[in-house]
Design a protein around this motif. Structure first.
Motif, PDB file in Angstrom:
ATOM      1  N   GLU A  13       0.818  -1.216   0.000  1.00 38.85           N
ATOM      2  CA  GLU A  13       0.000   0.000   0.000  1.00 38.85           C
ATOM      3  C   GLU A  13       0.850   1.263   0.000  1.00 38.85           C
ATOM      4  O   GLU A  13       0.366   2.354   0.306  1.00 38.85           O
ATOM      5  CB  GLU A  13      -0.932   0.010   1.220  1.00 38.85           C
ATOM      6  N   GLU A  14       2.119   1.140  -0.367  1.00 41.63           N
ATOM      7  CA  GLU A  14       3.026   2.285  -0.347  1.00 41.63           C
ATOM      8  C   GLU A  14       3.201   2.851  -1.763  1.00 41.63           C
ATOM      9  O   GLU A  14       3.493   2.123  -2.717  1.00 41.63           O
ATOM     10  CB  GLU A  14       4.397   1.878   0.211  1.00 41.63           C
ATOM     11  N   PHE A  15       3.041   4.163  -1.871  1.00 40.73           N
ATOM     12  CA  PHE A  15       3.186   4.869  -3.129  1.00 40.73           C
ATOM     13  C   PHE A  15       4.222   5.978  -2.973  1.00 40.73           C
ATOM     14  O   PHE A  15       4.620   6.316  -1.852  1.00 40.73           O
ATOM     15  CB  PHE A  15       1.842   5.490  -3.565  1.00 40.73           C
ATOM     16  N   ALA A  16       4.644   6.530  -4.103  1.00 40.77           N
ATOM     17  CA  ALA A  16       5.590   7.645  -4.081  1.00 40.77           C
ATOM     18  C   ALA A  16       5.329   8.533  -5.286  1.00 40.77           C
ATOM     19  O   ALA A  16       4.793   8.089  -6.311  1.00 40.77           O
ATOM     20  CB  ALA A  16       7.028   7.135  -4.092  1.00 40.77           C
ATOM     21  N   VAL A  17       5.711   9.811  -5.141  1.00 38.99           N
ATOM     22  CA  VAL A  17       5.614  10.757  -6.247  1.00 38.99           C
ATOM     23  C   VAL A  17       6.900  11.571  -6.304  1.00 38.99           C
ATOM     24  O   VAL A  17       7.295  12.166  -5.295  1.00 38.99           O
ATOM     25  CB  VAL A  17       4.411  11.710  -6.099  1.00 38.99           C
ATOM     26  N   ILE A  18       7.555  11.552  -7.458  1.00 40.46           N
ATOM     27  CA  ILE A  18       8.733  12.397  -7.687  1.00 40.46           C
ATOM     28  C   ILE A  18       8.252  13.665  -8.369  1.00 40.46           C
ATOM     29  O   ILE A  18       7.572  13.605  -9.410  1.00 40.46           O
ATOM     30  CB  ILE A  18       9.772  11.675  -8.562  1.00 40.46           C
ATOM     31  N   LEU A  19       8.607  14.836  -7.797  1.00 40.82           N
ATOM     32  CA  LEU A  19       8.143  16.119  -8.322  1.00 40.82           C
ATOM     33  C   LEU A  19       9.341  16.965  -8.741  1.00 40.82           C
ATOM     34  O   LEU A  19       9.924  17.685  -7.904  1.00 40.82           O
ATOM     35  CB  LEU A  19       7.305  16.865  -7.282  1.00 40.82           C
ATOM     36  N   PRO A  20       9.770  16.889  -9.998  1.00 40.90           N
ATOM     37  CA  PRO A  20      10.916  17.690 -10.456  1.00 40.90           C
ATOM     38  C   PRO A  20      10.590  19.190 -10.438  1.00 40.90           C
ATOM     39  O   PRO A  20       9.447  19.595 -10.655  1.00 40.90           O
ATOM     40  CB  PRO A  20      11.149  17.193 -11.888  1.00 40.90           C
ATOM     41  N   GLU A  21      11.636  19.983 -10.197  1.00 37.76           N
ATOM     42  CA  GLU A  21      11.528  21.446 -10.203  1.00 37.76           C
ATOM     43  C   GLU A  21      10.356  21.927  -9.355  1.00 37.76           C
ATOM     44  O   GLU A  21       9.603  22.827  -9.729  1.00 37.76           O
ATOM     45  CB  GLU A  21      11.419  21.965 -11.640  1.00 37.76           C
ATOM     46  N   THR A  22      10.225  21.319  -8.187  1.00 42.58           N
ATOM     47  CA  THR A  22       9.180  21.675  -7.230  1.00 42.58           C
ATOM     48  C   THR A  22       9.800  21.756  -5.847  1.00 42.58           C
ATOM     49  O   THR A  22      10.436  20.784  -5.398  1.00 42.58           O
ATOM     50  CB  THR A  22       8.054  20.621  -7.233  1.00 42.58           C
ATOM     51  N   ASP A  23       9.642  22.913  -5.169  1.00 48.11           N
ATOM     52  CA  ASP A  23      10.205  23.003  -3.829  1.00 48.11           C
ATOM     53  C   ASP A  23       9.277  22.317  -2.833  1.00 48.11           C
ATOM     54  O   ASP A  23       8.167  21.893  -3.169  1.00 48.11           O
ATOM     55  CB  ASP A  23      10.471  24.459  -3.437  1.00 48.11           C
ATOM     56  N   MET A  24       9.713  22.249  -1.568  1.00 49.49           N
ATOM     57  CA  MET A  24       8.985  21.440  -0.603  1.00 49.49           C
ATOM     58  C   MET A  24       7.612  22.026  -0.284  1.00 49.49           C
ATOM     59  O   MET A  24       6.628  21.283  -0.143  1.00 49.49           O
ATOM     60  CB  MET A  24       9.800  21.292   0.677  1.00 49.49           C
ATOM     61  N   MET A  25       7.499  23.348  -0.205  1.00 47.26           N
ATOM     62  CA  MET A  25       6.213  23.946   0.104  1.00 47.26           C
ATOM     63  C   MET A  25       5.196  23.667  -1.011  1.00 47.26           C
ATOM     64  O   MET A  25       4.032  23.349  -0.739  1.00 47.26           O
ATOM     65  CB  MET A  25       6.380  25.455   0.311  1.00 47.26           C
ATOM     66  N   GLU A  26       5.642  23.779  -2.253  1.00 46.53           N
ATOM     67  CA  GLU A  26       4.754  23.471  -3.378  1.00 46.53           C
ATOM     68  C   GLU A  26       4.360  22.001  -3.372  1.00 46.53           C
ATOM     69  O   GLU A  26       3.205  21.651  -3.663  1.00 46.53           O
ATOM     70  CB  GLU A  26       5.429  23.828  -4.691  1.00 46.53           C
ATOM     71  N   ALA A  27       5.317  21.135  -3.041  1.00 37.03           N
ATOM     72  CA  ALA A  27       5.028  19.703  -3.005  1.00 37.03           C
ATOM     73  C   ALA A  27       4.028  19.378  -1.904  1.00 37.03           C
ATOM     74  O   ALA A  27       3.136  18.538  -2.091  1.00 37.03           O
ATOM     75  CB  ALA A  27       6.325  18.921  -2.807  1.00 37.03           C
ATOM     76  N   VAL A  28       4.141  20.040  -0.768  1.00 37.04           N
ATOM     77  CA  VAL A  28       3.193  19.803   0.325  1.00 37.04           C
ATOM     78  C   VAL A  28       1.781  20.183  -0.112  1.00 37.04           C
ATOM     79  O   VAL A  28       0.808  19.479   0.185  1.00 37.04           O
ATOM     80  CB  VAL A  28       3.616  20.588   1.579  1.00 37.04           C
ATOM     81  N   VAL A  29       1.654  21.301  -0.850  1.00 40.25           N
ATOM     82  CA  VAL A  29       0.339  21.714  -1.347  1.00 40.25           C
ATOM     83  C   VAL A  29      -0.245  20.649  -2.275  1.00 40.25           C
ATOM     84  O   VAL A  29      -1.434  20.300  -2.187  1.00 40.25           O
ATOM     85  CB  VAL A  29       0.445  23.067  -2.067  1.00 40.25           C
ATOM     86  N   VAL A  30       0.580  20.110  -3.181  1.00 41.80           N
ATOM     87  CA  VAL A  30       0.110  19.087  -4.120  1.00 41.80           C
ATOM     88  C   VAL A  30      -0.346  17.839  -3.372  1.00 41.80           C
ATOM     89  O   VAL A  30      -1.436  17.297  -3.638  1.00 41.80           O
ATOM     90  CB  VAL A  30       1.213  18.738  -5.132  1.00 41.80           C
TER      91      VAL A  30
END
Length: 454
Positions: free
Chosen positions: A356-373
């Motif tokens: 049940e473990e997933f992951a998402v790699i977010l290129p050219e995205t800082d941590m605050m933007e990634a948290v929002v996503v």
């Protein structure tokens, strides 16, 4: 009647019969022989035979007349010799010319076979579909001296309605055109499974009222593999061009090699895709995730770009699986994968790492933007009914997010994964159904956990 008279009579009859037989035979042979280049030769030979027949008949008549010699036989003997000699010389010349033509044709076919073998060999140099398409276009240009070649790759998922085109121009760079509906010539070749020859584009009904500009003659060959169309090969000339039988045979043979090369490349792509795709959810699997994370980490550090990683884990998934069974668990995982796809960009890579473990790699995205996503993803999953009928517990997830930029990123992918995993553990320990960043994880009181290797 004396013996000499009997002999003279036999000679006369024999001469007349021989002359008539030769004349009839020569006439019939000439009538049934081919005309054209050898017709003149056989006409001369027939004339020579006629002269011989006249000479023989005249000699017979002179014998009947009492042995008086006539000058006519000598004259026709000379004409016969001239006509026969000229006829046989002409035949010899025609035969030599025909032999030279056959030799030239054999040399041309040998050269074409060699060119075809070389071109087909070039197509096996790569299994990458874009390279194969460019190779087919370029080799066709060189093979028949065309001005423009277009290779249509039929999309099997849409039954040939949509295709991708690679175009090669003599003296120019190759170009690629995205998926679109094929033109009338290509579509006709696909549907009929037969080559379509257009020596004058202005006269082709399907091109009216707007024929293609800059091209005078076209030929389209369907690229078939096991009876199914994998594409079309269109060859064009700017000047009016007559497609010879040899050219059409050469293009047909090359089209078979091109179809096989494209089929193998597409099969290779599908196998590669399967090897890096999770079979249940269709997301990237751990193998692709590992490769992508390493590549993005190198790129972000080299060019001082931000990079974020989110690790997601479904809450209480084991209880759900035990209560409703594995089919329900699989359906849940597929529903979660669909929500993740809807919430991330095309440049992001969602992956199922296992269970049940997933992951998402977010290129050219800082941590605050990634948290929002990821927070938006969490909220959407919480609001999404996984099962339409019957009782089903609400599905939630916990997530850990880490993001850095440039040299601040760790050099090893395992270190970046560890930071996101620690944040995920903090989210679990803080009550689940929440998103925790690596900064927040530092103040998490329960972060002293041992982690397995990446």
């Amino acid at each position: 009647m004396s013996l000499n008279d009997w002999i003279d009579s036999v000679v006369v009859v024999t001469s007349l019969v021989t002359s008539a037989t030769v004349l009839v035979t020569a006439a019939r042979y000439y009538r049934h022989s081919q005309r054209g280049r050898t017709g003149v030769a056989w006409l001369l030979i027939l004339a020579g035979v006629v002269c011989i027949a006249i000479s023989e008949t005249t000699e017979a008549a002179s014998l009947v007349a009492g042995g008086r010699e006539m000058p006519i036989p000598d004259l026709f003997d000379i004409l016969a010799e001239i006509a026969l000699a000229a006829g046989f010389i002409r035949l010899l010349h025609v035969d030599l010319a025909a032999e030279r033509a056959r030799q030239t044709a054999l040399e041309q076919r040998a050269q074409q076979s060699e060119s075809l073998a070389t071109a087909a060999l070039q197509l096996t140099a790569s299994l990458e579909l874009p390279e194969v398409l460019h190779g087919v276009a370029r080799e066709t240009l060189a093979l028949v001296g065309a001005d423009v070649v277009a290779v249509y790759r039929v999309d099997s998922a849409t039954a040939g309605v949509v295709s991708q085109v690679t175009i090669a121009r003599r003296g120019g760079d190759d170009a690629e055109v995205g998926p679109h509906a094929p033109g009338p010539l290509s579509l006709t070749a696909i549907r009929t499974r037969r080559p379509q020859i257009v020596e004058t584009v202005q006269d082709y009904p399907a091109f009216q009222p707007r024929p293609p500009r800059g091209l005078a003659s076209l030929v389209a060959f369907p690229l078939l593999r096991k009876g199914e169309a994998v594409g079309t090969l269109i060859t064009g000339f700017r000047q009016p061009h007559h497609f010879t039988e040899d050219e059409l045979h050469l293009l047909a043979a090359f089209a078979e090699h091109a179809a096989l090369a494209m089929y193998n490349a597409e099969l290779h792509r599908q196998i590669e895709e399967l090897s890096v795709t999770d079979p249940l959810t269709g997301l990237a699997n751990r193998r692709r995730f590992t490769t992508k994370l390493a590549a993005e980490l190198v790129r972000a550090r080299r060019y001082a770009k931000p990079l974020s990683l989110a690790i997601l884990d479904l809450d209480n998934f084991k209880s759900l699986n035990d209560r409703f069974g594995h089919p329900a668990g699989d359906a849940t995982l597929c529903a979660v994968a669909q929500v993740i796809r809807q919430c991330v960009r095309e440049v992001d890579l969602p992956a199922r790492l296992g269970g049940e473990e997933f992951a998402v790699i977010l290129p050219e995205t800082d941590m605050m933007e990634a948290v929002v996503v990821v927070e938006r993803l969490r909220e959407q999953l919480e609001a999404t009914p996984v099962m339409r009928e019957g009782q089903w517990p609400k599905v939630t997830l916990s997530a850990g997010v880490v993001g850095r930029a440039g040299e601040a990123l760790p050099a090893a992918p395992a270190d970046l994964y560890r930071l996101a995993d620690e944040a995920l553990y903090c989210a679990k320990a803080s009550g689940r159904n929440r998103v925790v960043s690596a900064q927040e994880e530092r103040i998490c009181a329960n972060s002293a956990k041992g982690f397995s290797e990446y």
